[in-house]
Design a protein around this motif. Structure first.
Motif, PDB file in Angstrom:
ATOM      1  N   GLY A 254       0.811  -1.216   0.000  1.00  0.00           N
ATOM      2  CA  GLY A 254       0.000   0.000   0.000  1.00  0.00           C
ATOM      3  C   GLY A 254       0.843   1.265   0.000  1.00  0.00           C
ATOM      4  N   ALA A 255       1.895   1.259   0.807  1.00  0.00           N
ATOM      5  CA  ALA A 255       2.768   2.440   0.887  1.00  0.00           C
ATOM      6  C   ALA A 255       3.477   2.688  -0.434  1.00  0.00           C
ATOM      7  CB  ALA A 255       3.786   2.245   2.019  1.00  0.00           C
ATOM      8  N   VAL A 256       4.076   1.643  -0.980  1.00  0.00           N
ATOM      9  CA  VAL A 256       4.852   1.805  -2.216  1.00  0.00           C
ATOM     10  C   VAL A 256       3.929   2.172  -3.379  1.00  0.00           C
ATOM     11  CG1 VAL A 256       6.315   0.585  -3.872  1.00  0.00           C
ATOM     12  CG2 VAL A 256       6.717   0.318  -1.420  1.00  0.00           C
ATOM     13  N   ALA A 257       2.749   1.555  -3.445  1.00  0.00           N
ATOM     14  CA  ALA A 257       1.811   1.881  -4.526  1.00  0.00           C
ATOM     15  C   ALA A 257       1.401   3.350  -4.465  1.00  0.00           C
ATOM     16  CB  ALA A 257       0.587   0.972  -4.432  1.00  0.00           C
ATOM     17  N   ALA A 258       1.076   3.826  -3.278  1.00  0.00           N
ATOM     18  CA  ALA A 258       0.645   5.216  -3.153  1.00  0.00           C
ATOM     19  C   ALA A 258       1.800   6.168  -3.470  1.00  0.00           C
ATOM     20  CB  ALA A 258       0.115   5.478  -1.741  1.00  0.00           C
ATOM     21  N   LEU A 259       2.999   5.810  -3.058  1.00  0.00           N
ATOM     22  CA  LEU A 259       4.168   6.655  -3.343  1.00  0.00           C
ATOM     23  C   LEU A 259       4.386   6.787  -4.843  1.00  0.00           C
ATOM     24  CD1 LEU A 259       6.728   7.997  -1.878  1.00  0.00           C
ATOM     25  CD2 LEU A 259       7.916   5.943  -2.639  1.00  0.00           C
ATOM     26  N   ILE A 260       4.395   5.657  -5.523  1.00  0.00           N
ATOM     27  CA  ILE A 260       4.648   5.673  -6.965  1.00  0.00           C
ATOM     28  C   ILE A 260       3.502   6.379  -7.691  1.00  0.00           C
ATOM     29  CG2 ILE A 260       4.844   4.193  -9.012  1.00  0.00           C
ATOM     30  CD1 ILE A 260       6.321   2.154  -7.246  1.00  0.00           C
ATOM     31  N   LEU A 261       2.291   6.086  -7.283  1.00  0.00           N
ATOM     32  CA  LEU A 261       1.139   6.652  -7.986  1.00  0.00           C
ATOM     33  C   LEU A 261       1.083   8.173  -7.835  1.00  0.00           C
ATOM     34  CD1 LEU A 261      -1.285   5.794  -9.674  1.00  0.00           C
ATOM     35  CD2 LEU A 261      -2.604   5.584  -7.563  1.00  0.00           C
ATOM     36  N   THR A 262       1.379   8.668  -6.642  1.00  0.00           N
ATOM     37  CA  THR A 262       1.351  10.132  -6.500  1.00  0.00           C
ATOM     38  C   THR A 262       2.473  10.777  -7.298  1.00  0.00           C
ATOM     39  OG1 THR A 262       2.582   9.926  -4.415  1.00  0.00           O
ATOM     40  CG2 THR A 262       0.199  10.160  -4.255  1.00  0.00           C
ATOM     41  N   GLN A 263       3.629  10.106  -7.378  1.00  0.00           N
ATOM     42  CA  GLN A 263       4.715  10.619  -8.227  1.00  0.00           C
ATOM     43  C   GLN A 263       4.247  10.711  -9.683  1.00  0.00           C
ATOM     44  OE1 GLN A 263       8.078  11.553  -7.597  1.00  0.00           O
ATOM     45  NE2 GLN A 263       8.089  12.112  -9.765  1.00  0.00           N
ATOM     46  N   VAL A 264       3.579   9.670 -10.134  1.00  0.00           N
ATOM     47  CA  VAL A 264       3.122   9.628 -11.528  1.00  0.00           C
ATOM     48  C   VAL A 264       2.028  10.665 -11.770  1.00  0.00           C
ATOM     49  CG1 VAL A 264       1.912   8.205 -13.224  1.00  0.00           C
ATOM     50  CG2 VAL A 264       3.792   7.236 -11.871  1.00  0.00           C
ATOM     51  N   LEU A 265       1.082  10.715 -10.851  1.00  0.00           N
ATOM     52  CA  LEU A 265      -0.077  11.588 -11.073  1.00  0.00           C
ATOM     53  C   LEU A 265       0.248  13.060 -10.862  1.00  0.00           C
ATOM     54  CD1 LEU A 265      -3.015   9.703  -9.273  1.00  0.00           C
ATOM     55  CD2 LEU A 265      -2.580   9.858 -11.730  1.00  0.00           C
TER      56      LEU A 265
END
Lengths: 444, 444, 444
Positions: C290-301
């Motif tokens: 959950g942490a890594v997904a949210a980190l990467i996704l916010t970077q992308v978005l």
């Protein structure tokens, strides 16, 4: 960790096959898990209880760092980590053996314990050499050490913002090496208080009131902070960080499960582990009772709920149930804790009227609620006499208070306890430590 | 939870009645608690040890957030939670099997482990399929994973306040997926160092010096923070929140009981649980020794006691005892820890003289004290040779340092490790993260 | 603690010698450790799990104190400690027996449970009276109580910065004394949902979505903070202390091992303790996912990684795995958690579009990810039907949401939920509490 792994594996292969035919073995076989299970469980209880009580040191540090003004935070943090280190060393060098002199209860035997540092059992202790009815000595030492350190943590909060570092730490040496182990040995070391029937399960008096008496003596010698009492009124000096103070309270609440639960001193029978469960449940509900009582009472008295009183109410609830966390019902424990919370709300202003400046409220929480908890034992424990409880509180109180007072006086005479007026006003962080806790945040 | 409850209840009713007449049963009966007790206790040790070491991730986060300037706090927090998440995933995908290749110690077998993600044992594992002489694989994985994550936590502190987020996290991928598992397998995976007799009980070198070597390589490639060294002198850049730094230290101290205690890897015999007790007591006193030594030494050297040195002294004491927390006496452990504390006080200015900018002091604490602890093993453990210890430290050191250096160079060449000068001066929180940690508090 | 020590010692000397010749004894002998080991281990699991979940209360307090503006921190801390105290008392007085009515599943029997406060087992429980196939009632109560308190903690975050103290605490009384125990009894008390085959291992829906539904109802009645939505856009109101928010997340992550692991409800067989290990490993990796997904996704978005989203991503990963932490593989658990993290990143702005003001993101984390986790159970657990999962979520959701809405309306009608506009702008700390959390730090 393969290689290291091999050692237990080999040990297991040696031990396990013998279990089935232990009776047939010619030489004494290693005992089966059936026989060593209780020893292992009680040792584990001490280890878990011990690390939870160790965590209370962090709780005190955060509580006190949050309740002092920001100009004294570095000092308060330093005191807390230093006192814990000192307690660990002193309790190892003298405290543990002084507190548990074993069969050496004659005066020379007792004093002889002074010169015997704690020795752990040999590595890879053989089951035949172990006290299978109790637990590992190392785990017991680890657990008991944390109680000693707690006593010192209590003192540091009261005397904050004005006492210098080294005089305080010298007092900690005396407290953790001598004062605490001596009075604790009266009860937990098998001394005269225990023989008399005094009852203090996990130390409402032996730990908490003791810390409180030592703090009170220090506060009297030290005097209040500059500007704390003016024109007959007390001037509030609000804590700099209530988030830390709340964190500290939650840490203490958590650690207390180890403090009280571990004091069952056994976990290897149904009765013992069920008792530990009772203690956990009662400890929690007493804290809840103290917190809720203080919250409601401050709302009623002051028309505003008071967070620091609520935090101290929870802590007072915990202190109150510590003398007897096992026997009360859940309802009884809630009430005992709630009365602890009420005591705090009324005692804090009382101390202010007496111009005793207790920065974090440690005297109401640990001393007054500690006495209350000790005197409340006969309410749920019929084997305990109210008179004996009073004798215990008074004798420990007089001993700790008088000796502490003398020690504080001596340290004061030799090196001065108190920072200079200028240093105190500037804050001990700049004057004594040369390091601010929050250097980038401007003060209002 | 009634329904779910039924499952263990039913299991119990199936298992328990068979215990009494197990010998008479025709088909193989479920083993009694006597046989499975050690398995359960060791599994529990791993679970408790594992969650305590997991808690150390929070300790590093708080320590580092407290020791950086407020303009880089959000970044430091992000790095710490992200590295823990990445370590968890990488150790699951490659690390665990690479570290413990089992019988696959030929090169192809070892490399084959690269492509096998960790698989847990089946749900409701049958006792007959379990390694009753050890513990649940899941608990072992959980425990070992936390050591891998710790290695990465060490690196983040040194490189703070100037390294960009993603280059750092890419290094974490390499460190936790490859560098750490490979060097750790040399010893704990049954590799050549273990066969040679190297001794590193819980990882003074394998975890702490490894993290320190990786950090040192990064610090050399990265260079110091802007303005850190000026006119041949080092300019202090004080941490923004010493309360957090102290909290982090207490968290690490607490977590270390799991780190060292769990590394006994067994808790189901009297000897094992008594050894875990020894380890707890020794770990605690080593930390105390380190803290008190650093406190006294800074008072003597600088005329002022230094809180951050005291905190790092405690941590250095913990790192020092990690290579051998079992064999020393309490006095020996205290001294080993105290020497760790002294090392920190002398190594921190030494690094500054070499213009190696280590923001939190991780190199003195984890690398230098880690080497000290590893070399100190023969003092208490006669089975260990000083020469072997040196070979272990040097071989792991060279491997980790050189590989790390290469990886840092490659990442630097591809995407640049370092924030722009402008961004660094503004602080990484605003420039890289767009989010301040304390947005409402004006900076002085 | 010599004297108290004697009690277990005496008990041991009575019990232990009987083990060897239990069959020969005329009167029923005390059971050996072989028979009581499972009871002791499960009780210990509840105690450890319970104190870890208790620690989550501190996690919520820190998370919320860090995510509100500094003018509302004292209030948020007060709510958190008060709600925990109230939950403890209410669950003792009515909740526990209402949730586990035993054989009283007729309507009168069930309602009768309303008037029976929880009673602990007698002190020194005899093994013959204990349910040796389960665990101590006290430990079960202690563990279950913490789940009830968690439900209340979830609500306080969403409604922060505008709800008055006492109306909130009155809702907590209803939630912890009635709403939670009633819906939880449908499943864990052996009620109709459990009979239908609904599956929610540790409470993705029963605890987390329940807290989320109650919070959502409150947010709708309460409305958003002043100035939160302006000209159709949402105005960010950044949290005052991201270090505390990160600390809170780490605390919750740690506590979740107790939350999910303890929900195995048994630890005395190889299968059970190995399952607890699976649960620990899966819980950890889901949080990491959950942490890594949210980190990467916010970077992308957003081109910038977002710390608060990463923290909430970790928490959403934990909530997502809570409905079934046992059956998934490590890879499956990582993915389930990662999807939870993704959900948070997309749901937070969605709520803002609907002008539902959730200060800390508790609705995305606990409600939406809680539903996701519950619906994901059939992916790994073939015994669970997707339709039944939907029925469970909908029925609990409707019940909790509607009853909460009614209760919020009633409290609002009687005393008003919301602070005055003036008070809200000044901050609740000054207006309602008269005490600032950081009184010395000037606000920018």
């Amino acid at each position: 960790m393969k290689l290291t792994r091999c050692i237990p594996l080999i040990a297991a292969t040696i031990v396990l096959p013998q279990i089935g035919f232990a009776q047939d073995a010619v030489e004494p076989a290693a005992p089966g898990f059936d026989e060593i299970g209780p020893y292992i469980m009680t040792t584990l209880l001490f280890l878990i209880g011990g690390f939870l009580v160790m965590w209370m040191a962090a709780g005190f540090a955060m509580l006190e760092a949050g309740l002092v003004r920001s100009k004294n935070v570095t000092m308060q943090l330093t005191k807390n980590i230093a006192l814990f280190g000192i307690a660990a060393i002193l309790y190892y060098i003298v405290g543990f053996n002084l507190m548990y002199p074993g069969d050496g209860w004659t005066i020379p035997g007792y004093l002889g314990a002074l010169f015997v540092p704690t020795a752990l059992e040999p590595v890879g202790l053989d089951a035949a050499s172990a006290d299978l009815g109790y637990a590992s000595v190392g785990s017991d030492f680890f657990f008991q050490l944390m109680f000693c350190a707690t006593t010192a943590s209590i003192v540091s909060g009261t005397l904050a913002e004005r006492i210098k570092l080294w005089p305080f730490l010298i007092f900690v040496v005396v407290l953790t090496g001598f004062i605490y182990p001596i009075e604790a040995s009266w009860q937990w070391g098998g001394g005269w208080l225990s023989e008399m029937g005094f009852s203090d399960f996990a130390g409402s008096t032996i730990v908490h009131a003791t810390g409180g008496f030592a703090a009170l003596a220090g506060a009297l010698v030290l005097g209040p902070r500059i500007g704390r009492y003016r024109d007959g009124r007390s001037v509030p000096m609000p804590g700099s960080n209530l988030a830390l103070a709340t964190l500290g309270t939650f840490i203490l609440w958590l650690g207390w499960f180890g403090f009280n639960g571990g004091s069952q001193l056994a976990a290897g029978t149904v009765g013992d582990i069920a008792d530990v469960s009772r203690i956990f449940a009662n400890t929690n509900t007493a804290a809840a009772g103290g917190a809720v009582a203080a919250l409601i009472l401050t709302q009623v008295l002051y028309r505003k709920p008071d967070l620091t009183m609520t935090l101290n109410g929870a802590l007072a609830g915990l202190v109150s149930i510590t003398a007897e966390p096992l026997m009360p019902t859940l309802g009884g424990a809630t009430l005992i804790g709630a009365i602890g919370g009420v005591i705090v709300v009324f005692t804090v202003p009382l101390l202010d009227k007496m111009k005793i400046d207790d920065v974090v409220g440690a005297i109401p929480v640990h001393l007054v609620a500690g006495i209350w908890g000790t005197l409340a034992v006969p309410l749920s424990n019929a084997d305990t006499s109210f008179v004996t409880q009073i004798i215990g509180v008074v004798s420990i109180g007089v001993f700790v208070f008088v000796v502490s007072l003398i020690v504080w006086f001596i340290i004061n005479a030799i090196m001065g306890l108190r920072a200079s007026e200028e240093d105190e006003i500037a804050g001990l962080d700049v004057s004594e430590m040369g390091m601010e806790a929050y250097p980038e945040f401007s003060k209002s």
